[in-house]
Design a protein around this motif. Structure first.
Motif, mmCIF file in Angstrom:
data_model
loop_
_atom_site.group_PDB
_atom_site.id
_atom_site.type_symbol
_atom_site.label_atom_id
_atom_site.label_comp_id
_atom_site.label_asym_id
_atom_site.label_seq_id
_atom_site.Cartn_x
_atom_site.Cartn_y
_atom_site.Cartn_z
ATOM 1 N N PHE A 276 61.226 88.891 61.564
ATOM 2 C CA PHE A 276 60.656 87.447 61.951
ATOM 3 C C PHE A 276 61.469 86.632 62.656
ATOM 4 O O PHE A 276 61.023 85.537 63.184
ATOM 5 C CB PHE A 276 60.587 86.936 60.369
ATOM 6 N N GLY B 143 48.361 69.439 69.364
ATOM 7 C CA GLY B 143 49.412 70.952 69.182
ATOM 8 C C GLY B 143 48.410 72.078 68.796
ATOM 9 O O GLY B 143 48.978 73.161 68.308
ATOM 10 N N LEU C 8 57.360 77.880 64.154
ATOM 11 C CA LEU C 8 56.700 79.083 63.392
ATOM 12 C C LEU C 8 58.149 79.449 62.157
ATOM 13 O O LEU C 8 57.732 79.421 60.978
ATOM 14 C CB LEU C 8 56.628 80.408 64.178
ATOM 15 N N LEU D 74 53.598 77.143 71.979
ATOM 16 C CA LEU D 74 52.949 77.623 70.584
ATOM 17 C C LEU D 74 52.214 75.973 70.051
ATOM 18 O O LEU D 74 50.970 75.850 69.958
ATOM 19 C CB LEU D 74 53.599 77.787 69.407
ATOM 20 N N PRO E 159 49.875 75.861 65.070
ATOM 21 C CA PRO E 159 50.385 77.378 65.524
ATOM 22 C C PRO E 159 50.754 78.219 64.213
ATOM 23 O O PRO E 159 51.386 77.618 63.344
ATOM 24 C CB PRO E 159 51.602 77.029 66.409
ATOM 25 N N VAL E 160 50.469 79.600 64.219
ATOM 26 C CA VAL E 160 50.857 80.433 63.312
ATOM 27 C C VAL E 160 51.207 81.837 63.936
ATOM 28 O O VAL E 160 50.737 81.881 64.792
ATOM 29 C CB VAL E 160 49.681 80.585 62.197
ATOM 30 N N ALA E 161 52.061 82.395 63.134
ATOM 31 C CA ALA E 161 52.252 83.809 63.501
ATOM 32 C C ALA E 161 52.982 84.412 62.500
ATOM 33 O O ALA E 161 53.463 83.886 61.660
ATOM 34 C CB ALA E 161 53.212 83.969 64.675
ATOM 35 N N GLY E 162 53.179 85.959 62.504
ATOM 36 C CA GLY E 162 54.037 86.506 61.480
ATOM 37 C C GLY E 162 53.291 86.786 60.123
ATOM 38 O O GLY E 162 52.946 86.321 59.532
ATOM 39 N N ILE F 228 50.244 88.966 68.057
ATOM 40 C CA ILE F 228 50.968 87.654 68.280
ATOM 41 C C ILE F 228 50.693 87.029 69.858
ATOM 42 O O ILE F 228 50.782 85.919 69.853
ATOM 43 C CB ILE F 228 52.548 87.850 68.099
ATOM 44 N N GLN G 27 56.115 76.809 59.737
ATOM 45 C CA GLN G 27 54.703 77.306 59.192
ATOM 46 C C GLN G 27 55.425 78.499 58.186
ATOM 47 O O GLN G 27 54.790 78.582 57.194
ATOM 48 C CB GLN G 27 54.211 78.184 60.264
ATOM 49 N N LEU G 28 56.206 79.440 58.347
ATOM 50 C CA LEU G 28 56.741 80.497 57.652
ATOM 51 C C LEU G 28 57.280 79.941 56.406
ATOM 52 O O LEU G 28 56.877 80.295 55.139
ATOM 53 C CB LEU G 28 57.657 81.503 58.373
ATOM 54 N N TYR H 47 59.968 85.940 66.158
ATOM 55 C CA TYR H 47 58.959 85.315 66.412
ATOM 56 C C TYR H 47 59.432 83.880 67.360
ATOM 57 O O TYR H 47 58.519 83.129 67.847
ATOM 58 C CB TYR H 47 58.041 85.005 65.031
ATOM 59 N N TYR I 49 52.777 94.776 66.968
ATOM 60 C CA TYR I 49 52.334 93.449 66.580
ATOM 61 C C TYR I 49 51.792 92.469 67.840
ATOM 62 O O TYR I 49 52.297 91.413 67.922
ATOM 63 C CB TYR I 49 53.417 92.631 65.785
ATOM 64 N N LEU J 266 47.195 84.941 67.374
ATOM 65 C CA LEU J 266 48.032 84.423 66.369
ATOM 66 C C LEU J 266 49.633 84.255 67.213
ATOM 67 O O LEU J 266 50.586 84.820 67.001
ATOM 68 C CB LEU J 266 48.400 85.727 65.332
ATOM 69 N N GLY J 267 49.579 83.071 67.841
ATOM 70 C CA GLY J 267 50.825 82.579 68.505
ATOM 71 C C GLY J 267 50.296 82.305 69.993
ATOM 72 O O GLY J 267 49.788 81.128 70.287
ATOM 73 N N LEU K 121 49.505 73.650 58.166
ATOM 74 C CA LEU K 121 50.564 72.283 57.726
ATOM 75 C C LEU K 121 49.664 70.939 57.994
ATOM 76 O O LEU K 121 50.005 69.913 57.368
ATOM 77 C CB LEU K 121 51.737 72.236 58.792
#
Lengths: 635, 78
Positions: A489, B47, A236, A500, B74-77, A451, A240-241, A492, A448, A455-456, B9
């Motif tokens: 963040f 995954g 994450l 995940l 996977p994602v979050a945030g 998550i 991703q972020l 996370y 939150y 979302l997680g 991604l």
């Protein structure tokens, strides 16, 4: 008052805007241990000051700008500072967190926090240069948008290294959801920009050359290095972020049915891909960017009007996308920039517009706004900031508008603060969080829990089981992270990467299946946090405080500080009349299933609230008990 | 034929938004996809959160002609 602890500069300054005088506000190491810093420090100061009679637009409404002990220490993502005061939007305590560089420079000037009292007699801006507090005439700056104002401040201060924050026209004109901007980052929520506007204070700058003390420099540096490596390897915070930003959530939210659409009447937007994080990355993103000391670098840089500017976050994409039935991503980029320039919260602005569109559609208010009709929105946002035409009414937010015109059941707010882009009927724990959040309908202050609900991790998103206890834990943890000066963040990465990246693995499936049944265990730790007197290998925050600050810390203490902060904020709010009756959501979310064929797709709020108050040790009316206040050393 | 839609991604790395593949099960689909597209590894695919015709599904699921499979890393945030 100097501190035996590192990380702190040892001074909080009380600035009287009326008399333009400054004096030190007393603060002790005992208080540092109890309240750490940032929003909890601010809550303590305001708890001592507020009686319940103060009004947001009044000289008695103190604004506390507070850093945390880790702000500027080099700890990962530690540029954060907090602004707290009574909110003109909600009438209760508000805190808004910002990643701009002002907090770091305030500490370089020698201060942990500022308390702004009174009201400037004319338009002013304040320059802090170490021990000098200089008030300047702000007539030149007044009326300027944020970008021009910050550029002008750079010329006026004449230094390369300094921090700044300012308000835009929305704050000057007392828009109830005006924000405060530092660099490209916003303390966007809860309308604190309007409080500065009312106080005639356009901007503050801070500069200095003081050293921020570090307890054990060598070990702190080694811990930071290890932690940064961990964050950069985590799926994450390392993948991703940085690569998709928060915008990367749009697609997942669509799949889960939690992407607010047409003023939250639906959870999926047919054209979601046109406004998704992937499309943003493929077609519009120039690069990613981070706040000071941040290895995650989640911010997007995009091009608007020929300039490279900060791109939209998920909330803005969702709420200015599907929630108003807009599929034009370039328009969202433009509006995001324009709203930042005006100094206005994108979440509340977008949500208020969506409410107005529905009110118009239902014949409650003839305002000319329609879902999917977006050609005039730039003008509407300007009208809000300058309070012209319907903009003057929209500047009041969806709660006040629905009080006037009707349509409360679809005014998507709680305690007067509009909700974020997560449509919670398919993530009911997130719904609980919106309702009980201290500052109103905030996804982060609410805990939150989404998550855990898709979302997680993927625990049952419709069950109320364990949601109340988990909400409390997450709220308390995030409270302390925020108070320390770090970005939320960083938390996370609390979820091990393998959980995940292997959603179909046996271990992940087991965690998801077991999660609804662990409420009792979570309750045990919430009630007795000291039993967790350890450093968790997946939660590096506690060791960071020990090494950089020299304060004894472990997971249990950390959790307890968060509980103290969260309960104290609630206690302040109860002075202003907040009780269980205010912990509510619009009927659209509690009474109307998102899927008419599945009655579970609405929020069982009252059931979860009851358990939540029990978990927190509050009475059935949501009021912290005397015993609880004493146990937490709030009273 | 199965329509496969890629997100997150997976999409950025492969440069592919959507493709069609013949497969009778999800496991077979993953094998075919990893053979067809260099940048899609079986590990990455496994995954992902998997949806078949909009519903969360598992690796063991069977597929029928015309099914739409969506794959999300996977994602979050936010």
């Amino acid at each position: 008052m100097e501190s035996k602890y590192s990380g702190y500069m040892g001074k909080i300054m009380e600035v009287d805007l009326t008399t333009e005088t400054v004096r030190e506000y007393p603060w002790s190491d005992e208080r540092r241990e109890l309240y750490l810093g940032g929003k909890i420090m601010a809550a303590r100061i305001l708890c001592d000051h507020l009686t319940g009679k103060e009004k947001p637009f009044s000289e008695e409404n103190w604004v506390v700008i507070a850093t945390g002990p880790l702000t500027g220490t080099g700890a990962p993502s530690s540029a954060r500072f907090d602004i707290s005061a009574l909110s003109p939007q909600t009438g209760i305590l508000a805190s808004s967190n910002c990643g701009g560089s002002f907090g770091f420079h305030l500490k370089k000037a020698g201060y942990d926090a500022l308390i702004l009292k009174g009201k400037c007699r004319s338009h002013r801006w304040l320059e802090i240069d170490e021990d000098q507090f200089i008030f300047h005439d702000a007539d030149e700056l007044w009326g300027m948008k944020v970008g021009q104002c910050q550029e002008t401040l750079t010329k006026l201060v004449g230094k390369k290294k300094f921090g700044k924050l300012c308000i835009g026209p929305a704050g000057e004109n007392l828009v109830k959801y005006a924000g405060i901007i530092s660099d490209e980052r916003a303390a966007g929520r809860t309308g604190l920009g309007a409080v500065l506007g009312w106080k005639n204070l356009k901007a503050i700058t801070a500069s200095g050359t003081k050293t921020i003390p570090i307890h054990d420099k060598e070990k702190t540096a080694a811990w930071c290095k290890k932690w940064i490596t961990y964050l950069q390897k985590h799926p994450l915070t390392g993948e991703q972020l940085p690569r998709l930003g928060t915008a990367g959530l749009v697609s997942s939210m669509q799949m889960l049915g939690i992407l607010s659409t047409k003023n939250y009447s639906e959870g999926q937007f047919a054209d979601f891909d046109k406004v998704s994080g992937e499309t943003l990355a493929e077609e519009y993103n120039i690069t990613n960017k981070g706040c000071l000391t941040c290895p995650i670098r989640c911010a997007r840089t995009v091009r608007v009007q020929g300039k490279a500017v900060k791109g939209p976050e998920l909330e803005t994409l969702g709420l200015l996308g599907g929630n108003i039935c807009n599929n034009d991503l370039q328009k969202i980029l433009d509006w995001n920039y324009e709203l930042d320039e005006l100094g206005m919260d994108t979440i509340s602005a977008a949500n208020t517009i969506a409410w107005a569109m529905e009110a118009n559609e239902k014949g409650l208010w003839d305002n000319g706004l329609e879902f999917g009709k977006t050609d005039n929105l730039s003008e509407v946002f300007e009208d809000i900031a300058y309070r012209r035409g319907i903009g003057d009414e929209l500047a009041e937010g969806s709660k006040r508008l629905s009080d006037k015109y009707g349509g409360k059941e679809f005014a998507m707010q709680s305690k007067g603060l509009e909700l974020a882009a997560y449509e919670p009927r398919r993530a009911v724990g997130q719904g609980l969080g919106y309702a009980v959040s201290n500052r109103g309908g905030c996804h982060l202050n609410g805990g939150y829990l989404v998550i855990m609900e898709g979302l997680g991790l993927h625990m049952d998103s419709q069950t109320p089981k364990a949601k109340a206890d988990l909400t409390m834990t997450f709220q308390d943890l995030m409270e302390t992270i925020s108070a320390s000066g770090q970005c939320l963040f960083t938390s996370y990465a609390f979820f091990p990467g393998f959980l995940l990246t292997k959603p179909n693995g046996i271990l992940t499936k087991t965690v998801n299946a077991v999660a609804p049944h662990i409420g009792w265990a979570v309750r045990l730790i919430n009630k007795h946090p000291r039993i967790a007197a350890i450093h968790l290998p997946i939660f590096q925050h506690t060791k960071m405080i020990e090494l950089a600050v020299g304060m004894k810390m472990n997971f249990g203490r950390y959790l307890e500080i968060g509980e103290r902060g969260y309960t104290m904020e609630r206690y302040i709010n109860t002075k202003f009349g907040i009780s269980a009756a205010n912990d509510k959501l619009p009927k659209r979310l509690t009474d109307v299933p998102q899927d008419p064929g599945d009655p579970k797709t609405k929020i069982p709020l009252e059931t979860m609230k009851k358990t939540y108050y029990q978990a927190r040790g509050w009475d059935h009316n949501g009021i912290p008990t005397e015993r609880q206040l004493r146990r937490l050393k709030i009273k | 034929m199965i329509t496969v839609k890629l997100y997150g991604l997976l999409r950025l790395d492969s440069g592919i938004r959507e493709l069609s593949v013949e497969a009778a099960t999800v496991a077979e689909l993953y094998t075919r996809l990893s053979e067809k597209v260099d940048r899609l590894t079986k590990k990455d695919l496994e995954g992902c959160v998997l949806l078949v015709n909009g519903k969360v599904s598992s690796r063991r699921a069977k597929l029928a002609d015309g099914d739409v499979v969506q794959l999300l890393p996977p994602v979050a945030g936010g």
